[in-house]
Design a protein around this motif. Sequence first.
Motif, PDB file in Angstrom:
ATOM      1  N   LEU A   4       0.831  -1.212   0.000  1.00  0.00           N
ATOM      2  CA  LEU A   4       0.000   0.000   0.000  1.00  0.00           C
ATOM      3  C   LEU A   4       0.860   1.254   0.000  1.00  0.00           C
ATOM      4  CD1 LEU A   4      -3.011  -0.532   2.413  1.00  0.00           C
ATOM      5  CD2 LEU A   4      -3.034  -0.222  -0.055  1.00  0.00           C
ATOM      6  N   LEU A   7       2.473   1.667  -3.365  1.00  0.00           N
ATOM      7  CA  LEU A   7       1.513   2.217  -4.317  1.00  0.00           C
ATOM      8  C   LEU A   7       1.319   3.720  -4.068  1.00  0.00           C
ATOM      9  CD1 LEU A   7      -0.391   1.386  -6.629  1.00  0.00           C
ATOM     10  CD2 LEU A   7      -2.190   1.114  -4.926  1.00  0.00           C
ATOM     11  N   ALA A  10       4.115   5.509  -5.653  1.00  0.00           N
ATOM     12  CA  ALA A  10       3.897   5.602  -7.099  1.00  0.00           C
ATOM     13  C   ALA A  10       2.876   6.694  -7.403  1.00  0.00           C
ATOM     14  CB  ALA A  10       3.452   4.256  -7.653  1.00  0.00           C
ATOM     15  N   THR A  23      -4.639   7.949   8.159  1.00  0.00           N
ATOM     16  CA  THR A  23      -5.790   8.854   8.207  1.00  0.00           C
ATOM     17  C   THR A  23      -5.838   9.622   9.527  1.00  0.00           C
ATOM     18  OG1 THR A  23      -7.232   7.163   9.138  1.00  0.00           O
ATOM     19  CG2 THR A  23      -7.168   7.321   6.742  1.00  0.00           C
ATOM     20  N   LEU A 340      -6.452   2.848   7.231  1.00  0.00           N
ATOM     21  CA  LEU A 340      -5.448   2.752   6.178  1.00  0.00           C
ATOM     22  C   LEU A 340      -4.306   1.822   6.600  1.00  0.00           C
ATOM     23  CD1 LEU A 340      -5.210   3.784   3.362  1.00  0.00           C
ATOM     24  CD2 LEU A 340      -4.170   5.883   4.218  1.00  0.00           C
ATOM     25  N   ALA A 343      -5.723  -1.654   6.496  1.00  0.00           N
ATOM     26  CA  ALA A 343      -5.815  -2.154   5.119  1.00  0.00           C
ATOM     27  C   ALA A 343      -4.564  -2.936   4.723  1.00  0.00           C
ATOM     28  CB  ALA A 343      -6.043  -0.991   4.161  1.00  0.00           C
ATOM     29  N   ARG A 346      -5.242  -6.316   5.629  1.00  0.00           N
ATOM     30  CA  ARG A 346      -6.215  -6.936   4.723  1.00  0.00           C
ATOM     31  C   ARG A 346      -5.494  -7.434   3.478  1.00  0.00           C
ATOM     32  NH1 ARG A 346     -10.695  -2.393   3.993  1.00  0.00           N
ATOM     33  NH2 ARG A 346     -11.576  -3.915   2.528  1.00  0.00           N
ATOM     34  N   LEU A 347      -4.517  -6.644   3.036  1.00  0.00           N
ATOM     35  CA  LEU A 347      -3.771  -7.002   1.842  1.00  0.00           C
ATOM     36  C   LEU A 347      -2.951  -8.274   2.050  1.00  0.00           C
ATOM     37  CD1 LEU A 347      -3.495  -5.679  -0.938  1.00  0.00           C
ATOM     38  CD2 LEU A 347      -1.490  -4.479  -0.104  1.00  0.00           C
TER      39      LEU A 347
ATOM     40  N   LEU B 333       0.805   2.004 -12.058  1.00  0.00           N
ATOM     41  CA  LEU B 333      -0.464   2.676 -11.743  1.00  0.00           C
ATOM     42  C   LEU B 333      -1.569   2.272 -12.724  1.00  0.00           C
ATOM     43  CD1 LEU B 333       0.895   6.211 -10.768  1.00  0.00           C
ATOM     44  CD2 LEU B 333      -0.120   4.508  -9.231  1.00  0.00           C
ATOM     45  N   ALA B 336      -2.733  -0.994 -11.712  1.00  0.00           N
ATOM     46  CA  ALA B 336      -3.504  -0.869 -10.470  1.00  0.00           C
ATOM     47  C   ALA B 336      -4.908  -0.356 -10.750  1.00  0.00           C
ATOM     48  CB  ALA B 336      -2.781   0.060  -9.497  1.00  0.00           C
ATOM     49  N   MET B 352      -2.572  -8.027  -7.463  1.00  0.00           N
ATOM     50  CA  MET B 352      -2.217  -7.457  -6.156  1.00  0.00           C
ATOM     51  C   MET B 352      -2.334  -5.930  -6.199  1.00  0.00           C
ATOM     52  SD  MET B 352       0.341  -5.964  -4.255  1.00  0.00           S
ATOM     53  CE  MET B 352       1.607  -5.991  -5.526  1.00  0.00           C
ATOM     54  N   LEU B 353      -1.865  -5.339  -7.293  1.00  0.00           N
ATOM     55  CA  LEU B 353      -1.920  -3.879  -7.416  1.00  0.00           C
ATOM     56  C   LEU B 353      -3.364  -3.377  -7.467  1.00  0.00           C
ATOM     57  CD1 LEU B 353       1.003  -3.318  -9.962  1.00  0.00           C
ATOM     58  CD2 LEU B 353       0.876  -2.436  -7.621  1.00  0.00           C
ATOM     59  N   TYR B 355      -5.950  -4.797  -6.180  1.00  0.00           N
ATOM     60  CA  TYR B 355      -6.503  -4.969  -4.839  1.00  0.00           C
ATOM     61  C   TYR B 355      -6.020  -3.832  -3.918  1.00  0.00           C
ATOM     62  CZ  TYR B 355      -7.599  -7.577  -0.516  1.00  0.00           C
ATOM     63  OH  TYR B 355      -8.075  -7.984   0.695  1.00  0.00           O
ATOM     64  N   ALA B 356      -4.711  -3.544  -3.979  1.00  0.00           N
ATOM     65  CA  ALA B 356      -4.162  -2.468  -3.145  1.00  0.00           C
ATOM     66  C   ALA B 356      -4.813  -1.138  -3.502  1.00  0.00           C
ATOM     67  CB  ALA B 356      -2.647  -2.393  -3.314  1.00  0.00           C
ATOM     68  N   ALA B 357      -5.001  -0.894  -4.796  1.00  0.00           N
ATOM     69  CA  ALA B 357      -5.600   0.368  -5.237  1.00  0.00           C
ATOM     70  C   ALA B 357      -7.046   0.465  -4.762  1.00  0.00           C
ATOM     71  CB  ALA B 357      -5.535   0.477  -6.758  1.00  0.00           C
ATOM     72  N   LYS B 358      -7.725  -0.667  -4.799  1.00  0.00           N
ATOM     73  CA  LYS B 358      -9.131  -0.683  -4.356  1.00  0.00           C
ATOM     74  C   LYS B 358      -9.199  -0.334  -2.868  1.00  0.00           C
ATOM     75  CE  LYS B 358     -12.502  -4.142  -3.087  1.00  0.00           C
ATOM     76  NZ  LYS B 358     -12.161  -4.706  -1.898  1.00  0.00           N
ATOM     77  N   LEU B 359      -8.309  -0.926  -2.088  1.00  0.00           N
ATOM     78  CA  LEU B 359      -8.303  -0.635  -0.654  1.00  0.00           C
ATOM     79  C   LEU B 359      -8.011   0.833  -0.385  1.00  0.00           C
ATOM     80  CD1 LEU B 359      -6.451  -3.732   0.848  1.00  0.00           C
ATOM     81  CD2 LEU B 359      -8.885  -3.202   0.938  1.00  0.00           C
ATOM     82  N   ARG B 360      -7.009   1.356  -1.077  1.00  0.00           N
ATOM     83  CA  ARG B 360      -6.673   2.771  -0.862  1.00  0.00           C
ATOM     84  C   ARG B 360      -7.838   3.676  -1.240  1.00  0.00           C
ATOM     85  NH1 ARG B 360      -2.138   5.287   0.630  1.00  0.00           N
ATOM     86  NH2 ARG B 360      -2.682   7.216  -0.421  1.00  0.00           N
ATOM     87  N   GLU B 362     -10.951   2.975  -1.303  1.00  0.00           N
ATOM     88  CA  GLU B 362     -12.048   2.808  -0.366  1.00  0.00           C
ATOM     89  C   GLU B 362     -11.861   3.711   0.877  1.00  0.00           C
ATOM     90  OE1 GLU B 362     -12.637  -1.447   0.510  1.00  0.00           O
ATOM     91  OE2 GLU B 362     -12.887  -0.848   2.616  1.00  0.00           O
ATOM     92  N   ILE B 363     -10.595   3.914   1.262  1.00  0.00           N
ATOM     93  CA  ILE B 363     -10.335   4.625   2.520  1.00  0.00           C
ATOM     94  C   ILE B 363      -9.947   6.089   2.319  1.00  0.00           C
ATOM     95  CG2 ILE B 363      -8.914   4.626   4.607  1.00  0.00           C
ATOM     96  CD1 ILE B 363      -8.653   1.477   3.876  1.00  0.00           C
ATOM     97  N   VAL B 364      -9.071   6.342   1.354  1.00  0.00           N
ATOM     98  CA  VAL B 364      -8.659   7.726   1.105  1.00  0.00           C
ATOM     99  C   VAL B 364      -9.586   8.289   0.044  1.00  0.00           C
ATOM    100  CG1 VAL B 364      -6.737   9.231   0.487  1.00  0.00           C
ATOM    101  CG2 VAL B 364      -6.277   6.986   1.454  1.00  0.00           C
TER     102      VAL B 364
END
Lengths: 483, 365
Positions: A4, A7, A10, A23, A340, A343, A346-347, B333, B336, B352-353, B355-360, B362-364
């Motif tokens: 996370l 990412l 990136a 957060t 966050l 998460a 979760r990953l 990106l 992702a 994996m990317l 999934y990580a992007a989806k989680l981010r 969802e929260i941010v």
Amino acid sequence: MSALTALARASAVQAGVAQPIATVRHVHLSSRPLVFIPLSLAGEAHAPLAALVGSSVESPQLLVVPQPRNRDQRFGFAATLAEILVSYVDSFCGETETVAVDRGRDVRERYVDAPQILVPNGGGIGFVRLFGRSTRFRRTTGEWAVDPAVPLLGRWLTFFAERAEYPGSSMLVSMTGALGMHWATGQSSVEDANLAALLGWIAPPAGMTGAEAALEAEDPLRWPPAGPATDPTFDNEVLAPAIESGSLSTLEKALRDQLEPTWELMWRGVSLLRALPAGSRVERRWADDRGAFTGYVEYVAEGGFPQAKLDVAVAAAQRLAKLERAQALYDAQRAYDDPLVLAEYRLTGEAFAGSVVASSPDRLDASGKKRVLRPHITVRSDDPVRLGPGVTVVSPARPAQKGRIVSVSGSDVVLELSGGMGRGLTAPPGSVPEVGERLTYTTLTESYQAPAAFPSRDETPWTHGGPPAEYVPDNEDAAEEWS
Amino acid sequence: MTSLDRLRGDVQPKNHNARTIAALTANPGCSRRAVMDAAGIDKSRLASYIGFPARFGQSQFAITRGNAFEAQLKANGCAELLRLLREALKLPIEEASYDDLESLEQMDARAARSRQLLTRAASGEEGAGTLFDHPLLRLEVGGRWVYLEPDLVALRTGGKFYVVEIKSFAVIDGQADGTKVSAAATQSAVYVLALRRLLAEAGHDPLLVSHDVVLVCPENFSNRPVATLVDVRKKLSVLERQLSRMARIDAIVESLSPDLTFDLAPDSSGVPQRPASELVDGLGQVDARYSPECLANCELAFFCRHEARGTTASLGKSVREELGGVSSVELALSLASGSASPEPDQEEAAAMLRYAAKLRAEIVS
Ligand code: SF4
């Protein structure tokens, strides 16, 4: 580094500005922290050169060692710093509160607030540790006498440096560390160690991208290094002639110019961190810090010895085990406080989030001698479930309640709940998650783990050197050269 | 003129020293650096000329302190050092004799004299000396001989040679800065290797040179020296591997365009006339492997970093790995967000990317 965060780095490259990786704020921030920016002389064994220090942005105090190789002047610097730091520390020895300890079997007093030192980077923490080491054993009488404030300063600096190793402590914090916990930049962690560049990414000046701001921040003429090491070109072209000139005002001006930009950055960092809401468990950890602070104040008042040079075997093992437990707890607390952070688990499959699709809040377990309330709920997970039956999980939303995984079929997880529902055989309303409720469950736990048993000091096995002698500083410590 | 001479242009090759040879091992996968170093190109000058000057300045305070510490140890025929080595190496006192090899002026003469003295000592000749101050050793790097100057070589009973390296960073309560110790160990390994090769050439057992080097540093906050033995075996094998790679540099050089050169084309007063853009183009023809660690190790780092913008490697090795090894930030990106479809070997990373992007997301918000 988690996927996370990777990412987020990136995304920061693409967005041209740092991206949040938290957060909420996970460090405590004092309303009047002591900002301390030390500089040391290149090539010397941690010889202080200058420092800018103070607890409000308007009033930094500049400390300078006019001849950094002069022993008396170094101790003069230490005495002045002691005056500032020790009186800052003392200012927290006021109001106390009474808290229960030893699981309610006893009470003790704890100061309601505690000191907090902020340094620019990891090197600043190293300076605190080594400066503490070089001053705490000094004697205040006899042949090598120093100002009485000097050894006291050494003990406090050592106390702060030791706290800084304790996961979750906020007594001595590096700004790069604190910022880096909350934002991911579009550069590497090597480059993040430069405070100016890191802040350039987090809050670039108007009209600039983070990358541009960071590039500019790497120019030591515009943004001198945040210490303790100075810029070699500054050393050769400005500092050396200034020391040579013998003019204190020239030297002070040169050093102030090196330090002031970092002073400004430190307080900018403070504002950025303050703008984040504190995580709900930050206060709990700060209470531990306050407890440690209170304990050390008492120890010093009782005339305890300065901290030993090296931990003896049992103490070192105990300390390591304590740090490991603290780390696990700190990780769990941050995850509980911050979706966050959660998460990330979760990953990796150590947590899953989903909605409750079925709930039997009145289910009783009659298999034992006594019937007990053991509701079942079914959670339909959004995440791949990598946990199996028998595993115990907790939801940060209901930390007092445990769930044991009964079965997993596809994305549906059946949990058997215990705890957090009172003592009766019917669950009070709201104590069992209802259909439609969204929850995250994780294997992380913040419950108390009993410390591992270690032999007491006197029972240190001979394989580890036998019982250690109490560390009593000797003449040699007091006389230790410092050249 | 060899291909390497052509690459360098009409200037003297830049001389290596132990520090630059040690730096060779920092990024062994980088062809650009290997070619530049093999050709003896002045990377620092080149970097400045194309607008990416390196920042490897040294403070005069550090230099002064380093020199003073070494001078203190070597005063009175190495008296203080000798005492220390007697403790660390159990050097027999009566045999302590001292050869100051620094005083000989000519490089070749010094190297020859050093070889003579060291090989005599290796053959166990009577009165051959036990301490050799600044002997001059040679090592072949990418087809050229490089002169090297260890601070000291000590010989112990039983004919074992020890490289002694004097550093002015402090050892406090038995601990020193790990990065500095590691750098000192790598440099010392260069000397060990050179000394081993010298002995081997003279028909002696190269293993007479110990893989333990003696690191002498100030103790705590004082000027008092303390000696520590550091095992450099690992460093030696990395070094040997990199040097043999340098010896095979021809294969890389052959693959480059036959008219490629980094000649700065100075005019009669030494001012470079070559358009910088040509040099930049030239650099682009030699594969680099930038990582953030280059910043501390290579004069071309700011240029290579600029060139590597947008790569995941420029964010650090662990970021690249966490992004599933995908090499560009943009591609990572796009995978992702699902806007790019993965190649077969990227399926797993892409999942994996996403999934990580989806989680981010969802929260941010
Ligand atoms: S900076 Fe460039 S040339 Fe130097 S090692 Fe790194 S990638 Fe290679």
